[in-house]
Design a protein around this motif. Structure first.
Motif, PDB file in Angstrom:
ATOM      1  N   PHE A 105     -37.452 -44.074  39.704  1.00  0.00           N
ATOM      2  CA  PHE A 105     -37.664 -43.894  38.183  1.00  0.00           C
ATOM      3  C   PHE A 105     -39.095 -43.989  37.722  1.00  0.00           C
ATOM      4  O   PHE A 105     -39.828 -44.642  38.597  1.00  0.00           O
ATOM      5  N   ASP A 106     -39.552 -43.465  36.576  1.00  0.00           N
ATOM      6  CA  ASP A 106     -40.701 -43.702  36.005  1.00  0.00           C
ATOM      7  C   ASP A 106     -40.781 -44.972  35.223  1.00  0.00           C
ATOM      8  O   ASP A 106     -40.097 -44.862  34.184  1.00  0.00           O
ATOM      9  N   LEU A 107     -41.411 -46.042  35.583  1.00  0.00           N
ATOM     10  CA  LEU A 107     -41.318 -47.063  34.619  1.00  0.00           C
ATOM     11  C   LEU A 107     -41.879 -46.957  33.360  1.00  0.00           C
ATOM     12  O   LEU A 107     -41.373 -47.946  32.523  1.00  0.00           O
ATOM     13  N   ARG A 348     -33.731 -58.294  38.819  1.00  0.00           N
ATOM     14  CA  ARG A 348     -32.903 -57.386  38.999  1.00  0.00           C
ATOM     15  C   ARG A 348     -33.481 -56.635  40.209  1.00  0.00           C
ATOM     16  O   ARG A 348     -32.303 -56.150  40.842  1.00  0.00           O
ATOM     17  N   TYR A 349     -34.655 -56.548  40.540  1.00  0.00           N
ATOM     18  CA  TYR A 349     -34.860 -55.856  42.203  1.00  0.00           C
ATOM     19  C   TYR A 349     -35.712 -56.997  42.886  1.00  0.00           C
ATOM     20  O   TYR A 349     -36.736 -57.595  42.526  1.00  0.00           O
ATOM     21  N   ARG A 350     -35.470 -57.014  44.239  1.00  0.00           N
ATOM     22  CA  ARG A 350     -35.968 -57.987  45.214  1.00  0.00           C
ATOM     23  C   ARG A 350     -37.286 -57.242  45.759  1.00  0.00           C
ATOM     24  O   ARG A 350     -37.980 -57.816  46.283  1.00  0.00           O
ATOM     25  N   SER A 351     -37.548 -55.668  45.448  1.00  0.00           N
ATOM     26  CA  SER A 351     -38.846 -55.154  45.667  1.00  0.00           C
ATOM     27  C   SER A 351     -38.999 -54.052  44.808  1.00  0.00           C
ATOM     28  O   SER A 351     -38.170 -53.497  44.250  1.00  0.00           O
ATOM     29  N   ILE A 352     -40.340 -53.886  44.538  1.00  0.00           N
ATOM     30  CA  ILE A 352     -40.710 -52.747  43.706  1.00  0.00           C
ATOM     31  C   ILE A 352     -41.906 -52.047  44.083  1.00  0.00           C
ATOM     32  O   ILE A 352     -42.757 -52.731  44.280  1.00  0.00           O
ATOM     33  N   GLU A 353     -41.869 -50.885  44.741  1.00  0.00           N
ATOM     34  CA  GLU A 353     -42.925 -50.015  45.343  1.00  0.00           C
ATOM     35  C   GLU A 353     -43.386 -49.136  44.292  1.00  0.00           C
ATOM     36  O   GLU A 353     -42.398 -48.194  43.718  1.00  0.00           O
ATOM     37  N   ILE A 354     -44.620 -48.872  44.236  1.00  0.00           N
ATOM     38  CA  ILE A 354     -45.202 -47.934  43.101  1.00  0.00           C
ATOM     39  C   ILE A 354     -45.457 -46.584  43.964  1.00  0.00           C
ATOM     40  O   ILE A 354     -46.087 -46.614  45.250  1.00  0.00           O
ATOM     41  N   GLY A 355     -45.440 -45.529  43.378  1.00  0.00           N
ATOM     42  CA  GLY A 355     -45.744 -44.294  43.862  1.00  0.00           C
ATOM     43  C   GLY A 355     -47.135 -43.919  43.517  1.00  0.00           C
ATOM     44  O   GLY A 355     -48.156 -44.677  43.277  1.00  0.00           O
ATOM     45  N   LYS A 370     -50.212 -43.287  32.396  1.00  0.00           N
ATOM     46  CA  LYS A 370     -49.101 -42.831  31.685  1.00  0.00           C
ATOM     47  C   LYS A 370     -47.930 -42.324  32.684  1.00  0.00           C
ATOM     48  O   LYS A 370     -46.720 -42.089  31.546  1.00  0.00           O
ATOM     49  N   ALA A 371     -47.763 -42.480  33.617  1.00  0.00           N
ATOM     50  CA  ALA A 371     -46.472 -42.422  34.362  1.00  0.00           C
ATOM     51  C   ALA A 371     -46.842 -43.267  35.630  1.00  0.00           C
ATOM     52  O   ALA A 371     -47.906 -43.127  36.118  1.00  0.00           O
ATOM     53  N   LEU A 372     -45.882 -44.115  35.983  1.00  0.00           N
ATOM     54  CA  LEU A 372     -45.830 -44.950  37.191  1.00  0.00           C
ATOM     55  C   LEU A 372     -44.491 -44.870  37.858  1.00  0.00           C
ATOM     56  O   LEU A 372     -43.373 -45.352  37.586  1.00  0.00           O
ATOM     57  N   PRO A 373     -44.345 -43.817  38.760  1.00  0.00           N
ATOM     58  CA  PRO A 373     -43.225 -43.713  39.634  1.00  0.00           C
ATOM     59  C   PRO A 373     -42.778 -45.004  40.494  1.00  0.00           C
ATOM     60  O   PRO A 373     -43.924 -45.553  41.015  1.00  0.00           O
ATOM     61  N   VAL A 374     -41.523 -45.590  40.514  1.00  0.00           N
ATOM     62  CA  VAL A 374     -41.291 -46.682  41.283  1.00  0.00           C
ATOM     63  C   VAL A 374     -40.123 -46.594  42.185  1.00  0.00           C
ATOM     64  O   VAL A 374     -39.241 -45.621  41.693  1.00  0.00           O
ATOM     65  N   THR A 375     -40.259 -47.206  43.345  1.00  0.00           N
ATOM     66  CA  THR A 375     -38.898 -47.151  43.979  1.00  0.00           C
ATOM     67  C   THR A 375     -38.337 -48.527  44.198  1.00  0.00           C
ATOM     68  O   THR A 375     -39.282 -49.536  44.639  1.00  0.00           O
ATOM     69  N   VAL A 376     -37.148 -48.815  43.845  1.00  0.00           N
ATOM     70  CA  VAL A 376     -36.912 -50.234  43.650  1.00  0.00           C
ATOM     71  C   VAL A 376     -35.630 -50.713  44.728  1.00  0.00           C
ATOM     72  O   VAL A 376     -34.857 -49.650  45.141  1.00  0.00           O
TER      73      VAL A 376
END
Length: 379
Positions: A105-107, A348-355, A370-376
């Motif tokens: 999602f976009d943080l 909530r998340y054990r890891s957060i990787e940013i796109g 203004k946008a920061l996609p993350v994979t959690v």
């Protein structure tokens, strides 16, 4: 520039740019020499656009500045901010619940933008559900900063019609809320401003609208940028994130280091009120002075290893929130919101990787996404 031209006069515009920490500190600490009122030197505002300058705290000098600041500071006392913490924590949880089953999602869209908007809107008594309007208006204000080629000077041409339309919409919206709170006073900052007096005079509608505009946009944009910049810093320094996850007592210091390392606001403007000399450079009266905390925060004369992101750095007297009479009135609120966000993300998340981040690249006085996609990955 810190080494060779710590105070540099731009030959095209005459403005002075300040890069070293202690020179910046002097500028910010001496409002009688480096004022904030630019109305005497700014070009006339675009007659077709609303004026959001009148009454803005960051562009007023003493003695009126102190009187107006005292009005607003009632909403930002330590007691008021402490009382907000449970609401901020619950809002953070609720917003993240909206993406509870998603791994990507976009943080910014999910959390970093709506959280501070909702908080400041509730303080002002303005419907938080209008937050997408606030974001659009903020984008319109930021878009008035134009990218220039090296050597160019802005021509002060009229604003684009679409920007004027957005700003007019915002002014009319805020005026309606001022009128509503005059007719039906409530326990919020807008009602207090609607009935406040300074030197025996009521604030004008334009002053109140400028106040609300400043608090609404400054109150959400800078905090949103701080949240995004925190994730950017942790992505570059995963060992710092790991340490903060294990020892949450490190989070306040981590936020201060983010503010130093990637400040949301990178430039603070002043105007000399008298002839003066700074770092050996003569500055005549009415010289615009551009202080660069992004540079001062990394001054080798002030900080050991300034290019290292160190969440245990102490002391950390960065200049991101300013200094002196114009020190950011919302700093405690921004810090609390950022602290709540990091704690909940780590829970909530054990890891957060940013796109791939999308930056505010047309706004030279702010830094952030203004946008920061993350994979959690959920805990």
């Amino acid at each position: 520039m810190r080494a060779s031209h710590p105070v540099w006069r731009d030959p095209l515009t005459g403005s002075a740019h300040v890069f070293r920490y202690h020179d910046l500190l002097h500028v910010l600490s001496t409002p009688e020499v480096y004022g904030s009122d630019f109305t005497g030197v700014m070009p006339p505002p675009d007659p077709s656009a609303p004026n959001f300058v009148e009454g803005v705290l960051t562009m007023i000098d003493p003695p009126r500045h102190g009187k107006l600041r005292r009005l607003v500071s009632q909403a930002f006392t330590p007691r008021v901010i402490t009382a907000l913490e449970p609401r901020i924590i619950q809002l953070t949880k609720d917003l993240l619940d909206t993406v509870a089953g998603q791994d990507e999602f976009d943080l910014v869209a999910v959390l970093a933008h709506p959280l501070p908007v909702i908080v400041i809107a509730e303080m002002l008594g303005i419907p938080a559900e209008d937050r997408e309007l606030f974001r659009a208006w903020g984008e319109a204000l930021l878009s008035t900063n134009y990218e220039l080629e090296t050597g160019e000077v802005p021509d002060n041409s009229a604003l684009p019609p679409d920007v004027v339309a957005q700003l007019t919409e915002m002014r009319d919206y805020l005026l309606r809320h001022v009128d509503l709170h005059r007719r039906d006073p409530r326990d919020n900052l807008t009602s207090r401003l609607a009935f406040a007096e300074v030197d025996g005079d009521r604030l004008t509608d334009q002053e109140i609208v400028s106040f609300l505009n400043f608090l609404l946009l400054a109150g959400h944009l800078t905090t949103s940028l701080l949240m995004g910049n925190s994730l950017l810093c942790f992505a570059e320094a995963p060992e710092a994130e790991a340490a903060a996850r294990v020892n949450r007592a490190l989070i306040p210091g981590a936020i201060e280091e983010v503010l130093r390392f990637k400040p949301p606001v990178v430039m603070q403007a002043r105007l000399t009120t008298v002839d003066t000399v700074l770092a050996g450079v003569e500055l005549p009266a009415r010289t615009p002075v551009m202080g660069w905390p992004m540079s001062g925060n990394r001054d080798e004369r002030q900080y050991a290893s300034p290019s290292s992101f160190d969440i245990t750095r102490n002391p950390n007297p960065h200049l991101t929130f300013g200094h002196g009479i114009h020190f950011c009135i919302g700093a405690p609120l921004g810090r609390m919101e950022a602290r709540s966000v990091l704690n909940e993300l780590f829970d909530r998340y054990r890891s957060i990787e940013i796109g791939e981040p999308r930056y505010y690249d047309r706004s030279p006085d702010v830094f952030g996404v203004k946008a920061l996609p993350v994979t959690v990955k959920r805990s």
